[in-house]
Enzyme design. Structure first.
Site, PDB file in Angstrom:
ATOM      1  N   SER A 169       0.935  -1.095  -0.155  1.00 17.29           N
ATOM      2  CA  SER A 169       0.053  -0.059  -0.086  1.00 17.29           C
ATOM      3  C   SER A 169       0.472   1.532   0.377  1.00 17.29           C
ATOM      4  CB  SER A 169      -0.848   0.074   1.468  1.00 17.29           C
ATOM      5  OG  SER A 169      -2.064  -1.152   1.669  1.00 17.29           O
ATOM      6  N   GLY A 171       0.967   4.130  -1.683  1.00 20.31           N
ATOM      7  CA  GLY A 171       0.268   5.607  -1.269  1.00 20.31           C
ATOM      8  C   GLY A 171       0.133   5.663   0.040  1.00 20.31           C
ATOM      9  N   ASP A 172      -0.677   4.742   1.146  1.00 16.62           N
ATOM     10  CA  ASP A 172      -0.671   5.448   2.404  1.00 16.62           C
ATOM     11  C   ASP A 172       0.986   5.359   3.264  1.00 16.62           C
ATOM     12  OD1 ASP A 172      -3.230   4.858   2.967  1.00 16.62           O
ATOM     13  OD2 ASP A 172      -2.844   2.573   2.219  1.00 16.62           O
ATOM     14  N   THR A 173       1.389   4.236   3.029  1.00 17.10           N
ATOM     15  CA  THR A 173       3.109   4.728   3.632  1.00 17.10           C
ATOM     16  C   THR A 173       3.617   6.281   3.528  1.00 17.10           C
ATOM     17  OG1 THR A 173       3.355   2.142   3.557  1.00 17.10           O
ATOM     18  CG2 THR A 173       5.024   4.035   3.822  1.00 17.10           C
ATOM     19  N   GLY A 176       1.682   8.559   4.923  1.00 21.19           N
ATOM     20  CA  GLY A 176       2.809   8.424   6.614  1.00 21.19           C
ATOM     21  C   GLY A 176       3.903   9.831   6.620  1.00 21.19           C
TER      22      GLY A 176
END
Length: 403
Positions: A169, A171-173, A176
């Site tokens: 994932s 894009g999530d990391t 963050g």
């Protein structure tokens, strides 16, 4: 006995209201470097506790890494009493992290404007698919979709084939990491002005931030960069090659002097000494011929042999590692990239968190805890709730049943 060094974020209190990955990864980064991160979950826990491979107790191995160093409490934010307790926690914090769809916290009376007068120093980090403003702000945004909108998927894969994603994932990391950077900048500014601010992070923009020259190339030269397989458009040679043992190696020989050493080592002195290939511009014109020569050379040797020859020739090259390869490699071990925690008496390796600080390095103090593990410490004792109130909250399901 020497005590552990003070961590750089010691004394900073963070309330993490997000679920799944982008917001929680932000909290993980801050907790690793010393912040007190209080993770607020619904009474059933963050869904990520049940994602991917589970341990014998039914908890995700991933959670043990993502939830490290966090104090976990449960609150039902759909109940007014849960919202009131969350507000108290937020009033006590330096930083709030949330990754709900824009407007959700406002509907609960917990948006940043609700703290502007009572807590002007609060730093409020908001992570969403498309940001807090603009015509797409209301849309749900998962990493998979935002990686496409942000431009990454357009350049990833092979020409003419379906755009692909890494089995992560990403894009999530990335969001963050951007949120943690924004929080650090806001904390630095608060030291000077005393004022907090909103950090607005969008998943698609975090991906967009990686696009290098793609935008100016399009605007200045009407060039739309597309997928290029295992190469990078306009830089030659940099590719992945199959060796005789069935393993791939990556070779980056795009520096002028490096290219000469590479082709000499590969037995192609004719290419090494060819004036037409002395610069990157010339090599781009003959990319196919160069890759054919390197592919033929690698196909005749095992990957270890290829890498040994190129190391001797001082050419950047390396293998493609799996998790098993990483954990066997002495360099990963020497760099301290694995930390061991215990889950119900059993050891578990989790990755260290980067970047590496020589004076005040981060550390894992405990793995991701059980649901509501810190309810008593943070909610009952920390907020000064008496036994009668506490039991009533538990019976109403406002704080769940975790201890």
């Amino acid at each position: 006995m020497t005590s552990a060094p003070r961590l750089p974020l010691a004394g900073i209190r963070v309330i993490e209201l997000g679920q799944l990955l982008a917001g929680p990864f932000t909290g993980t980064l801050l907790a690793y470097f010393g912040a007190e991160v209080i993770k607020v979950e619904p009474p059933g826990g963050d869904p990520i506790r049940g994602w991917r491979k589970l341990d014998e107790g039914g908890t995700s191995f991933w959670w043990r890494s993502l939830g490290r160093n966090k104090k976990c409490v449960t609150l039902d934010l759909k109940q007014p009493q849960g919202v009131a307790l969350a507000r108290q926690l937020m009033e006590s914090a330096d930083v709030v992290i949330e990754n709900f769809r824009p407007g959700t916290l406002e509907n609960w009376g917990l948006g940043p404007e609700h703290f502007r007068d009572t807590h002007p120093g609060l730093i409020y980090a908001r992570i969403s698919g498309y940001g807090q403003t603009g015509p797409w702000a209301h849309k749900p945004g998962y990493a998979s979709v935002c990686e496409g909108v942000g431009g990454f998927r357009h350049v990833n894969g092979f020409p003419g084939e379906r755009p692909v994603r890494p089995n992560l994932s990403m894009g999530d990391t990335l969001a963050g990491i951007h949120a943690a950077l924004g929080i650090m900048l806001a904390l630095f500014e608060r030291e000077r002005s005393g004022n907090g601010q909103v950090v607005d992070v969008a998943l698609f923009e975090s991906v967009f931030n990686l696009l290098e020259a793609i935008i100016p190339e399009y605007d200045g030269a009407d060039l739309v960069r597309g997928p290029s397989g295992s190469t990078v458009t306009g830089i030659v040679p940099t590719n992945t090659y199959l060796c005789a043992d069935g393993r791939y190696v990556i070779i980056g020989g795009n520096g002028d002097s490096i290219f000469r050493r590479l082709m000499t080592a590969a037995g192609r002195a004719d290419m090494a000494d060819d004036p037409a290939l002395a610069s990157n511009a010339g090599r781009v014109e003959q990319e196919a011929a160069i890759d054919d020569a390197l592919s033929a050379w690698c196909a005749g040797l095992d990957s270890a042999q290829v890498l040994a020859v190129l190391e001797e020739a001082r050419v950047p090259a390396g293998p493609i590692y799996s998790a098993a390869d990483m954990m066997r490699d002495p360099h990963f071990q020497a760099r301290g990239l694995f930390e061991q925690v215990e889950i119900n008496g059993k050891p578990l390796k989790i990755p260290a968190i980067l970047p590496r600080l020589t004076g005040t390095p981060g550390r894992t103090n405990w793995p991701g805890p059980d649901v509501g593990a810190h309810n008593d410490e943070v909610l009952r004792d920390g907020l000064g709730l008496d036994d009668t109130t506490w039991q009533a909250l538990r019976q109403a399901g406002v704080v769940g049943s975790g201890d």
